[in-house]
Design an enzyme around this catalytic site. Structure first.
Site, PDB file in Angstrom:
ATOM      1  N   LYS A 109      40.196  58.310   2.644  1.00 30.22           N
ATOM      2  CA  LYS A 109      38.902  57.646   2.555  1.00 30.22           C
ATOM      3  C   LYS A 109      37.790  58.627   2.928  1.00 30.22           C
ATOM      4  O   LYS A 109      37.890  59.355   3.927  1.00 30.22           O
ATOM      5  CB  LYS A 109      38.855  56.445   3.492  1.00 30.22           C
ATOM      6  CG  LYS A 109      39.753  55.289   3.054  1.00 30.22           C
ATOM      7  CD  LYS A 109      39.239  54.619   1.805  1.00 30.22           C
ATOM      8  CE  LYS A 109      40.046  53.382   1.463  1.00 30.22           C
ATOM      9  NZ  LYS A 109      39.513  52.668   0.282  1.00 30.22           N
ATOM     10  N   ASP A 139      38.922  58.603  -1.937  1.00 26.25           N
ATOM     11  CA  ASP A 139      38.323  57.332  -2.337  1.00 26.25           C
ATOM     12  C   ASP A 139      37.000  57.160  -1.597  1.00 26.25           C
ATOM     13  O   ASP A 139      36.979  57.053  -0.370  1.00 26.25           O
ATOM     14  CB  ASP A 139      39.276  56.181  -2.000  1.00 26.25           C
ATOM     15  CG  ASP A 139      38.712  54.822  -2.400  1.00 26.25           C
ATOM     16  OD1 ASP A 139      37.664  54.785  -3.077  1.00 26.25           O
ATOM     17  OD2 ASP A 139      39.338  53.807  -2.043  1.00 26.25           O
ATOM     18  N   GLU A 165      38.428  58.694  -6.534  1.00 33.54           N
ATOM     19  CA  GLU A 165      38.282  57.273  -6.842  1.00 33.54           C
ATOM     20  C   GLU A 165      36.873  56.783  -6.515  1.00 33.54           C
ATOM     21  O   GLU A 165      36.398  56.958  -5.391  1.00 33.54           O
ATOM     22  CB  GLU A 165      39.314  56.490  -6.033  1.00 33.54           C
ATOM     23  CG  GLU A 165      39.320  55.003  -6.282  1.00 33.54           C
ATOM     24  CD  GLU A 165      40.426  54.298  -5.529  1.00 33.54           C
ATOM     25  OE1 GLU A 165      40.258  53.102  -5.216  1.00 33.54           O
ATOM     26  OE2 GLU A 165      41.461  54.939  -5.238  1.00 33.54           O
ATOM     27  N   ASP A 193      37.482  52.039  -9.712  1.00 38.17           N
ATOM     28  CA  ASP A 193      38.039  50.887  -9.009  1.00 38.17           C
ATOM     29  C   ASP A 193      37.018  49.751  -9.039  1.00 38.17           C
ATOM     30  O   ASP A 193      37.128  48.808  -9.813  1.00 38.17           O
ATOM     31  CB  ASP A 193      38.393  51.272  -7.567  1.00 38.17           C
ATOM     32  CG  ASP A 193      38.884  50.095  -6.733  1.00 38.17           C
ATOM     33  OD1 ASP A 193      39.075  48.993  -7.277  1.00 38.17           O
ATOM     34  OD2 ASP A 193      39.079  50.265  -5.519  1.00 38.17           O
ATOM     35  N   LYS A 217      43.832  46.237  -8.943  1.00 34.77           N
ATOM     36  CA  LYS A 217      44.371  45.385  -7.895  1.00 34.77           C
ATOM     37  C   LYS A 217      44.635  44.017  -8.505  1.00 34.77           C
ATOM     38  O   LYS A 217      43.780  43.475  -9.224  1.00 34.77           O
ATOM     39  CB  LYS A 217      43.388  45.269  -6.730  1.00 34.77           C
ATOM     40  CG  LYS A 217      43.085  46.595  -6.026  1.00 34.77           C
ATOM     41  CD  LYS A 217      42.057  46.382  -4.921  1.00 34.77           C
ATOM     42  CE  LYS A 217      41.841  47.637  -4.074  1.00 34.77           C
ATOM     43  NZ  LYS A 217      41.110  48.688  -4.788  1.00 34.77           N
TER      44      LYS A 217
END
Length: 330
Positions: A109, A139, A165, A193, A217
């Site tokens: 992250k 991400d 991402e 995403d 997801k």
């Protein structure tokens, strides 16, 4: 789905849990989730509290699919899983990675509010030092501007990333970052995403050539079957990820990954390792970097141990009732 369970049926089957995190993730110290048991098994409804009822709607569709319809057939029995490193100081990276055991890939992250590119770079460098052969991806959750993304990703290039991402939030910004990195000769894939799951048109990012792959997801897209349709229509490679779910929610992600015709990248389905508890005696945590398909056996003792307090339980049940009504349940 031809027949929805009634609102009363959902409410009677609902259990609300609050599970402490090992470390703050997305600003969360306790992950709350509402679980429902249907004839096909358990489903999980856990849109983040700040999401409105419209955004929560597909999450309920996903929970109903799991509990009342079950998942489509799998084409593989196990799924490769990446470790996830939150936006922690570099000194805290090693013990976090240790909780995941052997893995083939790590997602880091970055772009956390209040942190700098130097903080991110130190974290990425530490992961690469500890796991020199692992696939490495970052991400940003749309946290950078276009200029910030280009600066940061150029700096990260020496650590050989698989992909970045959602470096910026807007689709036109994703495309601008992607093109500028190519112009600079930086061979880094861009993954979308939020630009898939938060858009009213989840295929726009593919049509506008703004990404090289999709991060999908199950819950935010309305379930496994709907997610499979989106991937097929987009025509891009996909990575399956989770939304910080219990093992019940993770099982939907595993079912999605197991049903995809192609799965070229390790998936972000190892986040149960970031929690201090779960709703099953056999949590879906990676074994040697892999998760296997199959149902989750929910423990009534653990549901009781991690039961949310009465105020939060009422909040979730009222939310379930509102969103169920939106779906058209009687």
């Amino acid at each position: 789905m031809s027949t929805l369970p009634s609102t009363a049926e959902l409410l009677s089957a609902a259990r609300v849990v609050s599970i402490p995190m090992r470390i703050k993730f997305r600003g969360i110290l306790h992950r709350e989730a509402l679980l429902v048991e249907g004839p096909a098994g358990w489903g999980e409804f856990c849109p983040f509290p700040e999401y409105d009822d419209a955004e929560a709607e597909p999450w309920l569709r996903s929970a109903i699919e799991a509990g009342w319809q079950g998942f489509p057939p799998a084409v593989r029995k196990r799924v490769a899983v990446n470790a996830t490193v939150p936006a922690v100081p570099a000194a805290e990276v090693e013990p976090i990675l240790a909780r995941f055991g052997p893995v083939v890939a790590v997602k880091v992250k970055v772009a956390e509010l209040g942190q700098t590119t130097a903080d991110d770079l130190a974290r990425v460098a530490e992961v690469r030092r500890l796991l020199p052969a692992a696939g490495l991806r970052v991400d940003a959750n749309g946290g950078w501007t276009v200029a910030e993304a280009i600066t940061a990703l150029t700096a990260f290039a020496e650590h050989t990333l698989e992909y970045a991402e959602q470096p910026v939030m807007a689709i036109d910004g994703l495309r601008a970052v992607r093109l500028e990195l190519r112009r600079r000769g930086i061979d880094l894939l861009i993954a979308a995403d939020e630009s898939v799951r938060k858009e009213t048109d989840p295929l726009r990012v593919a049509r506008e050539d703004a990404a090289d792959l999709l991060v999908i997801k199950a819950a935010p897209l309305g379930g496994v079957r709907r997610a499979l349709e989106i991937v097929a229509q987009a025509g891009l490679p996909a990575v399956v990820s989770s939304a910080l779910d219990t093992s019940v929610g993770i099982s939907a992600g595993v079912a999605l990954a197991a049903a995809l015709p192609e799965l070229p990248y390790a998936c972000g389905l190892g986040t149960v390792s970031l929690m201090q508890g779960d709703v099953t005696e056999h949590p879906l945590v990676p074994d040697g970097g892999w998760l296997t398909t199959g149902p989750v056996q929910v423990s009534d003792d653990l549901l009781k141990a991690y039961a949310a307090d009465p105020h939060r339980t009422t909040w979730w049940l009222e939310r379930l009732e509102r969103v169920s009504t939106r779906l058209g349940a009687a």
